[in-house]
Write an enzyme that holds these catalytic residues in place. Structure first.
Site, PDB file in Angstrom:
ATOM      1  N   PRO A 262      31.819  13.043 -21.346  1.00  0.00           N
ATOM      2  CA  PRO A 262      30.735  12.343 -20.620  1.00  0.00           C
ATOM      3  C   PRO A 262      30.185  13.264 -19.455  1.00  0.00           C
ATOM      4  O   PRO A 262      30.792  14.023 -18.658  1.00  0.00           O
ATOM      5  CB  PRO A 262      31.257  11.028 -19.987  1.00  0.00           C
ATOM      6  CG  PRO A 262      32.628  11.218 -19.920  1.00  0.00           C
ATOM      7  CD  PRO A 262      32.954  12.241 -21.277  1.00  0.00           C
ATOM      8  N   ASN A 263      28.902  13.172 -19.293  1.00  0.00           N
ATOM      9  CA  ASN A 263      27.910  13.942 -18.315  1.00  0.00           C
ATOM     10  C   ASN A 263      27.774  15.470 -18.270  1.00  0.00           C
ATOM     11  O   ASN A 263      27.359  16.058 -17.740  1.00  0.00           O
ATOM     12  CB  ASN A 263      28.422  13.400 -17.038  1.00  0.00           C
ATOM     13  CG  ASN A 263      28.243  11.974 -16.717  1.00  0.00           C
ATOM     14  OD1 ASN A 263      27.269  11.399 -16.927  1.00  0.00           O
ATOM     15  ND2 ASN A 263      29.361  11.283 -16.272  1.00  0.00           N
TER      16      ASN A 263
ATOM     17  N   ARG B 178      22.682  20.023 -11.905  1.00  0.00           N
ATOM     18  CA  ARG B 178      23.315  19.561 -10.823  1.00  0.00           C
ATOM     19  C   ARG B 178      24.554  19.939 -10.222  1.00  0.00           C
ATOM     20  O   ARG B 178      25.393  20.634 -11.046  1.00  0.00           O
ATOM     21  CB  ARG B 178      23.316  18.010 -10.321  1.00  0.00           C
ATOM     22  CG  ARG B 178      21.843  17.229 -10.307  1.00  0.00           C
ATOM     23  CD  ARG B 178      22.095  15.812 -10.344  1.00  0.00           C
ATOM     24  NE  ARG B 178      23.058  15.365  -9.487  1.00  0.00           N
ATOM     25  CZ  ARG B 178      23.995  14.313  -9.729  1.00  0.00           C
ATOM     26  NH1 ARG B 178      23.972  13.627 -10.776  1.00  0.00           N
ATOM     27  NH2 ARG B 178      24.601  13.936  -8.721  1.00  0.00           N
TER      28      ARG B 178
ATOM     29  N   TYR C 248      30.151  23.274 -10.782  1.00  0.00           N
ATOM     30  CA  TYR C 248      30.261  23.591 -12.083  1.00  0.00           C
ATOM     31  C   TYR C 248      29.495  24.957 -12.498  1.00  0.00           C
ATOM     32  O   TYR C 248      29.384  25.413 -13.764  1.00  0.00           O
ATOM     33  CB  TYR C 248      29.517  22.460 -12.879  1.00  0.00           C
ATOM     34  CG  TYR C 248      30.406  21.042 -12.564  1.00  0.00           C
ATOM     35  CD1 TYR C 248      31.726  20.961 -12.980  1.00  0.00           C
ATOM     36  CD2 TYR C 248      29.949  19.892 -12.156  1.00  0.00           C
ATOM     37  CE1 TYR C 248      32.329  19.971 -12.700  1.00  0.00           C
ATOM     38  CE2 TYR C 248      30.597  18.720 -11.868  1.00  0.00           C
ATOM     39  CZ  TYR C 248      31.986  18.913 -12.365  1.00  0.00           C
ATOM     40  OH  TYR C 248      32.678  17.552 -11.966  1.00  0.00           O
TER      41      TYR C 248
ATOM     42  N   ASN D 228      36.991  19.206 -23.243  1.00  0.00           N
ATOM     43  CA  ASN D 228      36.594  19.089 -21.885  1.00  0.00           C
ATOM     44  C   ASN D 228      36.442  17.470 -21.992  1.00  0.00           C
ATOM     45  O   ASN D 228      35.346  17.237 -22.220  1.00  0.00           O
ATOM     46  CB  ASN D 228      35.787  19.799 -21.308  1.00  0.00           C
ATOM     47  CG  ASN D 228      35.341  19.547 -19.866  1.00  0.00           C
ATOM     48  OD1 ASN D 228      36.009  18.636 -19.354  1.00  0.00           O
ATOM     49  ND2 ASN D 228      34.781  20.370 -19.276  1.00  0.00           N
TER      50      ASN D 228
ATOM     51  N   ALA E  24      35.174  12.819 -17.194  1.00  0.00           N
ATOM     52  CA  ALA E  24      35.937  11.645 -16.508  1.00  0.00           C
ATOM     53  C   ALA E  24      36.894  11.085 -17.208  1.00  0.00           C
ATOM     54  O   ALA E  24      37.796  10.538 -16.519  1.00  0.00           O
ATOM     55  CB  ALA E  24      34.966  11.138 -15.786  1.00  0.00           C
TER      56      ALA E  24
ATOM     57  N   GLU F  50      43.505  21.462 -23.336  1.00  0.00           N
ATOM     58  CA  GLU F  50      42.847  20.607 -22.418  1.00  0.00           C
ATOM     59  C   GLU F  50      42.084  21.682 -21.514  1.00  0.00           C
ATOM     60  O   GLU F  50      42.638  22.470 -20.946  1.00  0.00           O
ATOM     61  CB  GLU F  50      43.732  19.801 -21.453  1.00  0.00           C
ATOM     62  CG  GLU F  50      42.908  19.052 -20.375  1.00  0.00           C
ATOM     63  CD  GLU F  50      43.804  18.307 -19.708  1.00  0.00           C
ATOM     64  OE1 GLU F  50      45.350  18.251 -19.898  1.00  0.00           O
ATOM     65  OE2 GLU F  50      43.402  17.849 -18.538  1.00  0.00           O
TER      66      GLU F  50
ATOM     67  N   HIS G  17      39.006  22.340 -17.906  1.00  0.00           N
ATOM     68  CA  HIS G  17      38.115  22.044 -17.185  1.00  0.00           C
ATOM     69  C   HIS G  17      37.439  23.120 -16.605  1.00  0.00           C
ATOM     70  O   HIS G  17      38.358  24.227 -16.342  1.00  0.00           O
ATOM     71  CB  HIS G  17      39.091  21.163 -15.978  1.00  0.00           C
ATOM     72  CG  HIS G  17      39.663  19.962 -16.705  1.00  0.00           C
ATOM     73  ND1 HIS G  17      38.778  18.828 -17.059  1.00  0.00           N
ATOM     74  CD2 HIS G  17      40.893  19.891 -17.125  1.00  0.00           C
ATOM     75  CE1 HIS G  17      39.567  17.937 -17.565  1.00  0.00           C
ATOM     76  NE2 HIS G  17      41.109  18.308 -17.496  1.00  0.00           N
TER      77      HIS G  17
ATOM     78  N   ARG H 116      40.405  19.282  -5.962  1.00  0.00           N
ATOM     79  CA  ARG H 116      39.377  18.242  -5.821  1.00  0.00           C
ATOM     80  C   ARG H 116      39.982  17.047  -5.505  1.00  0.00           C
ATOM     81  O   ARG H 116      41.254  16.804  -5.068  1.00  0.00           O
ATOM     82  CB  ARG H 116      38.390  18.288  -7.096  1.00  0.00           C
ATOM     83  CG  ARG H 116      37.670  19.577  -7.363  1.00  0.00           C
ATOM     84  CD  ARG H 116      36.986  19.414  -8.556  1.00  0.00           C
ATOM     85  NE  ARG H 116      35.763  18.626  -8.568  1.00  0.00           N
ATOM     86  CZ  ARG H 116      34.989  18.176  -9.170  1.00  0.00           C
ATOM     87  NH1 ARG H 116      35.257  18.353 -10.592  1.00  0.00           N
ATOM     88  NH2 ARG H 116      33.965  17.236  -8.892  1.00  0.00           N
TER      89      ARG H 116
HETATM   90  O1  CA2 Z   1      35.541  20.399 -14.171  1.00  0.00           O
HETATM   91  C1  CA2 Z   1      35.488  19.670 -15.353  1.00  0.00           C
HETATM   92  O2  CA2 Z   1      35.292  20.308 -16.305  1.00  0.00           O
HETATM   93  C2  CA2 Z   1      35.455  18.290 -15.343  1.00  0.00           C
HETATM   94  O3  CA2 Z   1      36.219  17.913 -16.599  1.00  0.00           O
HETATM   95  C3  CA2 Z   1      34.132  18.078 -15.269  1.00  0.00           C
HETATM   96  C4  CA2 Z   1      33.951  16.295 -15.159  1.00  0.00           C
HETATM   97  C5  CA2 Z   1      34.807  15.603 -14.023  1.00  0.00           C
HETATM   98  O4  CA2 Z   1      34.580  14.410 -14.137  1.00  0.00           O
HETATM   99  C6  CA2 Z   1      36.125  16.025 -14.240  1.00  0.00           C
HETATM  100  O5  CA2 Z   1      37.074  15.719 -13.356  1.00  0.00           O
HETATM  101  C7  CA2 Z   1      36.374  17.585 -14.312  1.00  0.00           C
HETATM  102  C8  CA2 Z   1      32.475  15.853 -15.104  1.00  0.00           C
HETATM  103  C9  CA2 Z   1      31.574  16.528 -15.739  1.00  0.00           C
HETATM  104  C10 CA2 Z   1      30.062  16.089 -15.426  1.00  0.00           C
HETATM  105  O6  CA2 Z   1      29.424  17.456 -14.973  1.00  0.00           O
HETATM  106  C11 CA2 Z   1      28.322  17.464 -14.276  1.00  0.00           C
HETATM  107  C12 CA2 Z   1      27.651  18.794 -14.090  1.00  0.00           C
HETATM  108  C13 CA2 Z   1      26.215  18.728 -13.527  1.00  0.00           C
HETATM  109  C14 CA2 Z   1      25.955  17.664 -12.951  1.00  0.00           C
HETATM  110  C15 CA2 Z   1      26.566  16.205 -13.201  1.00  0.00           C
HETATM  111  C16 CA2 Z   1      27.784  16.006 -13.779  1.00  0.00           C
END
Ligand code: CA2
Length: 147
Positions: free
Chosen positions: A10-11, A18, A23, A79, A82, A103, A105, A112
């Site tokens: 997701p996301n 953003r 990221y 990946n 969340a 896995e 990230h 974090r």
């Molecule tokens: O660090 C990672 O790859 C995560 O899997 C990314 C997830 C987060 O919930 C994990 O804790 C760590 C979130 C992905 C959402 O990515 C976005 C990127 C840009 C703007 C909004 C969200």
């Protein structure tokens, strides 16, 4: 030629739009292009997907299990976004298929918020990597080749 299946949760479709400090500025399309290059250099075909739906990720893991059993799949790089921190269903799907899974990230989840420190994926994964930015995807493809 075996396939490397790269699944994004997701996301991750929002990548590059953003939170660049966390990221980076690359989009998910950029990540796919990076994975194409990495897979080509390791002799894998690439299957790259993203979903915001837990059940769809579960279905894809079941599909991965069937492909692996048929000798068509090298493994999965996941990946789970969340869902990493919430999903017993993804844990069970990985365990249930027995597919080798890395896995991944983008960020260092351990540096974090505390709620990101626990992963339901890690106990079912062959390997875990975090904090290399989007280059981690290429490193994970190399890791899959070495498994
Ligand atoms: O660090 C990672 O790859 C995560 O899997 C990314 C997830 C987060 O919930 C994990 O804790 C760590 C979130 C992905 C959402 O990515 C976005 C990127 C840009 C703007 C909004 C969200």
């Amino acid at each position: 030629m075996k396939t490397a299946l790269i699944l994004n949760g997701p996301n991750l479709n929002l990548l590059g739009t953003r939170e660049p400090a966390v990221y980076g500025t690359h989009t998910l399309a950029d990540v796919q292009a990076l994975c194409e290059t990495a897979c080509a250099s390791h002799g894998f075909a690439l299957d790259f997907r993203q979903s915001n739906h837990e059940g769809e990720l579960v279905e894809w893991l079941h599909e991965a299990g069937r492909m692996h059993a048929a000798g068509q799949l090298a493994g999965v790089i996941l990946n789970a976004g969340a869902y990493t921190h919430t999903s017993v269903a993804l844990h069970d799907a990985i365990k249930g298929t027995g597919v080798p899974l890395i896995e991944l990230h983008i960020s260092n989840v351990h540096a974090r918020e505390p709620f990101r420190h626990h992963s339901f994926i890690s106990p079912a994964a062959k390997a875990v990597m975090a904090g290399f930015g989007v280059q981690g995807y290429a490193l994970a493809v190399a890791g899959l080749a070495g498994l």
